[in-house]
Design a protein around this motif. Structure first.
Motif, PDB file in Angstrom:
ATOM      1  N   GLN A 185      15.921  86.145  21.569  1.00  0.00           N
ATOM      2  CA  GLN A 185      15.364  87.057  22.558  1.00  0.00           C
ATOM      3  C   GLN A 185      14.504  86.306  23.557  1.00  0.00           C
ATOM      4  O   GLN A 185      13.988  85.236  23.270  1.00  0.00           O
ATOM      5  CB  GLN A 185      14.525  88.139  21.876  1.00  0.00           C
ATOM      6  CG  GLN A 185      15.345  89.060  20.992  1.00  0.00           C
ATOM      7  CD  GLN A 185      14.476  90.146  20.405  1.00  0.00           C
ATOM      8  OE1 GLN A 185      13.375  89.901  19.957  1.00  0.00           O
ATOM      9  NE2 GLN A 185      14.980  91.370  20.438  1.00  0.00           N
ATOM     10  N   GLN A 186      14.363  86.896  24.718  1.00  0.00           N
ATOM     11  CA  GLN A 186      13.535  86.354  25.790  1.00  0.00           C
ATOM     12  C   GLN A 186      12.491  87.396  26.163  1.00  0.00           C
ATOM     13  O   GLN A 186      12.696  88.586  25.957  1.00  0.00           O
ATOM     14  CB  GLN A 186      14.400  86.022  27.017  1.00  0.00           C
ATOM     15  CG  GLN A 186      15.413  84.931  26.770  1.00  0.00           C
ATOM     16  CD  GLN A 186      14.728  83.606  26.466  1.00  0.00           C
ATOM     17  OE1 GLN A 186      13.781  83.230  27.129  1.00  0.00           O
ATOM     18  NE2 GLN A 186      15.207  82.914  25.449  1.00  0.00           N
ATOM     19  N   PRO A 187      11.379  86.969  26.736  1.00  0.00           N
ATOM     20  CA  PRO A 187      10.387  87.959  27.174  1.00  0.00           C
ATOM     21  C   PRO A 187      10.920  88.792  28.337  1.00  0.00           C
ATOM     22  O   PRO A 187      11.815  88.359  29.064  1.00  0.00           O
ATOM     23  CB  PRO A 187       9.209  87.096  27.629  1.00  0.00           C
ATOM     24  CG  PRO A 187       9.796  85.775  27.964  1.00  0.00           C
ATOM     25  CD  PRO A 187      10.976  85.601  27.052  1.00  0.00           C
ATOM     26  N   ASP A 188      10.391  90.007  28.472  1.00  0.00           N
ATOM     27  CA  ASP A 188      10.737  90.872  29.603  1.00  0.00           C
ATOM     28  C   ASP A 188       9.950  90.406  30.822  1.00  0.00           C
ATOM     29  O   ASP A 188       8.728  90.438  30.823  1.00  0.00           O
ATOM     30  CB  ASP A 188      10.369  92.324  29.301  1.00  0.00           C
ATOM     31  CG  ASP A 188      11.228  92.935  28.212  1.00  0.00           C
ATOM     32  OD1 ASP A 188      12.441  92.685  28.221  1.00  0.00           O
ATOM     33  OD2 ASP A 188      10.679  93.660  27.356  1.00  0.00           O
ATOM     34  N   LEU A 189      10.671  89.981  31.865  1.00  0.00           N
ATOM     35  CA  LEU A 189      10.018  89.472  33.069  1.00  0.00           C
ATOM     36  C   LEU A 189      10.388  90.268  34.318  1.00  0.00           C
ATOM     37  O   LEU A 189       9.994  89.905  35.415  1.00  0.00           O
ATOM     38  CB  LEU A 189      10.373  87.994  33.279  1.00  0.00           C
ATOM     39  CG  LEU A 189      10.021  87.049  32.126  1.00  0.00           C
ATOM     40  CD1 LEU A 189      10.480  85.631  32.437  1.00  0.00           C
ATOM     41  CD2 LEU A 189       8.537  87.081  31.827  1.00  0.00           C
ATOM     42  N   GLN A 190      11.147  91.346  34.160  1.00  0.00           N
ATOM     43  CA  GLN A 190      11.588  92.121  35.318  1.00  0.00           C
ATOM     44  C   GLN A 190      10.449  92.972  35.860  1.00  0.00           C
ATOM     45  O   GLN A 190       9.492  93.272  35.190  1.00  0.00           O
ATOM     46  CB  GLN A 190      12.753  93.048  34.933  1.00  0.00           C
ATOM     47  CG  GLN A 190      13.987  92.342  34.453  1.00  0.00           C
ATOM     48  CD  GLN A 190      13.890  91.905  32.996  1.00  0.00           C
ATOM     49  OE1 GLN A 190      13.076  92.398  32.253  1.00  0.00           O
ATOM     50  NE2 GLN A 190      14.715  90.958  32.616  1.00  0.00           N
TER      51      GLN A 190
END
Length: 146
Positions: free
Chosen positions: A74-79
Motif C-alpha cells: 500500500q501507498q499513502p493517500d496523497l490525492q
C-alpha cells in the motif's frame, strides 16, 4: 444488515457518538511523524486516538490518518488538497512564518477567488493550502436542519 442487527449501547443520551458531519481518512506510512506535524506545526487538535489511527480537527475540518500495516502493498493517500481556513490575513501570515521552509512562496492575494493564500506540502507530500476569505461567508455548521 438491518438496523435491528446493530448493537447500540442503551444510553439515556441518544447522541452516543457525539459527532455530526463526517471526516476523511487518509492512509499514511508514518503516523507518528504526521501526528507531530499536524498537531505541533499546523496546530490541529487531537480529537480521537485509536489503534493505528488518529483523528484531528481544525475548526470544522476533520482528518483521520490510518497507519498502513503492509508497507509493501500500500501507498499513502496523497490525492487532493487540504485547505486550512483562517479568519484573517494576519493568521495566514503567522502560519507562513511557521511554515516558510516548506511554503511555495509568500502569501498572496488571489483576486479571482477573493482569498489570501499560500501553499505547502506535508511530510508525505500532500498538498496543503492556507487561506483567508476576503469576503463575507455564510456560517458552516453541522447542526441538523429542522
Amino acid at each position: 444488515m438491518s438496523s435491528a442487527d446493530l448493537s447500540i449501547p442503551n444510553n439515556s443520551d441518544k447522541n452516543v457518538g457525539q459527532m455530526l458531519g463526517g471526516l476523511v481518512f487518509l492512509k499514511t506510512l508514518d503516523l507518528t511523524s504526521l501526528a507531530t506535524f499536524y498537531t505541533k506545526t499546523i496546530g490541529m487538535q487531537l480529537w480521537l486516538e485509536q489503534p493505528n489511527i488518529i483523528i484531528l480537527h481544525h475548526g470544522n475540518m476533520i482528518l483521520g490518518f490510518h497507519q498502513i500495516q503492509n508497507l509493501n502493498e500500500q501507498q499513502p493517500d496523497l490525492q487532493g488538497m487540504y485547505t486550512f481556513v483562517y479568519p484573517s490575513t494576519e493568521q495566514v501570515d503567522d502560519m507562513h512564518t511557521k511554515l516558510q521552509d516548506i511554503a511555495d512562496g509568500k502569501p498572496r492575494y488571489n483576486e479571482r477567488y477573493r482569498i489570501y493564500q499560500f501553499f505547502a506540502k506535508d511530510p508525505e507530500g500532500r498538498d496543503l493550502e492556507f487561506q483567508a476569505f476576503l469576503h463575507p461567508l455564510k456560517e458552516v455548521t453541522s447542526a441538523v436542519p429542522k
